[in-house]
Design a protein around this motif. Structure first.
Motif, mmCIF file in Angstrom:
data_model
loop_
_atom_site.group_PDB
_atom_site.id
_atom_site.type_symbol
_atom_site.label_atom_id
_atom_site.label_comp_id
_atom_site.label_asym_id
_atom_site.label_seq_id
_atom_site.Cartn_x
_atom_site.Cartn_y
_atom_site.Cartn_z
ATOM 1 N N UNK A 106 0.821 -1.209 0.000
ATOM 2 C CA UNK A 106 0.000 0.000 0.000
ATOM 3 C C UNK A 106 0.858 1.263 0.000
ATOM 4 N N UNK A 107 0.437 2.245 -0.783
ATOM 5 C CA UNK A 107 1.025 3.581 -0.684
ATOM 6 C C UNK A 107 0.612 4.163 0.668
ATOM 7 N N UNK A 108 1.372 5.097 1.204
ATOM 8 C CA UNK A 108 1.030 5.677 2.517
ATOM 9 C C UNK A 108 -0.371 6.286 2.563
ATOM 10 N N UNK A 109 -0.795 6.941 1.476
ATOM 11 C CA UNK A 109 -2.144 7.539 1.451
ATOM 12 C C UNK A 109 -3.217 6.458 1.537
ATOM 13 N N UNK A 110 -2.990 5.356 0.823
ATOM 14 C CA UNK A 110 -3.952 4.252 0.851
ATOM 15 C C UNK A 110 -3.977 3.606 2.238
ATOM 16 N N UNK A 111 -2.806 3.490 2.862
ATOM 17 C CA UNK A 111 -2.754 2.917 4.209
ATOM 18 C C UNK A 111 -3.489 3.817 5.201
ATOM 19 N N UNK A 112 -3.352 5.139 5.041
ATOM 20 C CA UNK A 112 -4.076 6.074 5.908
ATOM 21 C C UNK A 112 -5.584 5.921 5.737
ATOM 22 N N UNK A 133 -8.441 4.838 8.498
ATOM 23 C CA UNK A 133 -9.653 5.598 8.832
ATOM 24 C C UNK A 133 -10.895 4.738 8.655
ATOM 25 N N UNK A 134 -10.875 3.860 7.658
ATOM 26 C CA UNK A 134 -12.007 2.955 7.458
ATOM 27 C C UNK A 134 -12.110 1.996 8.636
ATOM 28 N N UNK A 135 -10.959 1.538 9.131
ATOM 29 C CA UNK A 135 -10.945 0.617 10.273
ATOM 30 C C UNK A 135 -11.585 1.268 11.500
ATOM 31 N N UNK A 136 -11.386 2.578 11.677
ATOM 32 C CA UNK A 136 -11.976 3.278 12.810
ATOM 33 C C UNK A 136 -13.499 3.253 12.713
ATOM 34 N N UNK A 137 -14.010 3.446 11.489
ATOM 35 C CA UNK A 137 -15.456 3.529 11.299
ATOM 36 C C UNK A 137 -16.096 2.148 11.256
ATOM 37 N N UNK A 138 -15.516 1.250 10.446
ATOM 38 C CA UNK A 138 -16.123 -0.067 10.271
ATOM 39 C C UNK A 138 -15.013 -1.106 10.123
ATOM 40 N N UNK A 139 -14.716 -1.765 11.211
ATOM 41 C CA UNK A 139 -13.583 -2.683 11.233
ATOM 42 C C UNK A 139 -13.790 -3.886 10.318
ATOM 43 N N UNK A 140 -15.019 -4.368 10.213
ATOM 44 C CA UNK A 140 -15.269 -5.540 9.373
ATOM 45 C C UNK A 140 -14.977 -5.246 7.907
ATOM 46 N N UNK A 141 -15.342 -4.053 7.455
ATOM 47 C CA UNK A 141 -15.078 -3.691 6.058
ATOM 48 C C UNK A 141 -13.576 -3.583 5.821
ATOM 49 N N UNK A 142 -12.843 -2.985 6.759
ATOM 50 C CA UNK A 142 -11.389 -2.867 6.618
ATOM 51 C C UNK A 142 -10.737 -4.241 6.595
ATOM 52 N N UNK A 143 -11.211 -5.152 7.413
ATOM 53 C CA UNK A 143 -10.659 -6.503 7.437
ATOM 54 C C UNK A 143 -10.931 -7.213 6.116
#
Length: 134
Positions: free
Chosen positions: A50-56, A60-70
């Motif tokens: 992942x590029x740093x922007x994509x990792x960021x 942020x997605x993990x903060x909102x919805x962990x299942x989607x990030x996983x």
């Protein structure tokens, strides 16, 4: 039974309980270590693809919805292991992948995020108060 016999029984039982606790603690510790190693491996793979922007954005997605990030992480790792990723994933590519995951969840009915509000028809008006006086 004498007091000495009861004391010996208590000491034996205490030693037995401590031994059981140590065995369970060792198994829990091994599980924790295994989970930590897996998390480190996932983080290492993701930092490589992942590029740093994509990792960021993924953070942020993990903060909102962990299942989607996983789900997205699992798909990215699968693509990386199968050799389908030629270069690091950019933020735009991550957005496309998020859209694909969202569509897949909607199709499967696993999104769980859809809320339907039904409003009652024919609410109260000021004119309706006159009918109550009859």
């Amino acid at each position: 039974m004498s007091d000495a016999d009861l004391e010996d029984i208590r000491k034996g039982r205490l030693a037995q309980l401590q031994q059981q606790q140590q065995q369970q603690g060792g198994a829990d510790g091994q599980d924790d270590q295994r989970k930590q190693r897996e998390a480190e491996a996932r983080a290492s793979i993701l930092s490589q693809i992942l590029h740093p922007e994509a990792a960021d954005r993924l953070g942020r997605i993990r903060i909102v919805k962990e299942s989607r990030a996983t789900d997205v992480e699992n798909r990215l790792i699968m693509l990386a292991r199968s050799g389908q990723l030629r270069a690091k994933v950019t933020e735009e590519q991550l957005k496309e992948l998020l859209g694909a995951v969202a569509e897949n969840n909607e199709r499967d009915g696993t999104s769980g995020g859809k809320i339907v509000v039904s409003r009652r028809k024919g609410g109260w008006d000021d004119d309706d108060d006159d009918l109550l006086d009859l």
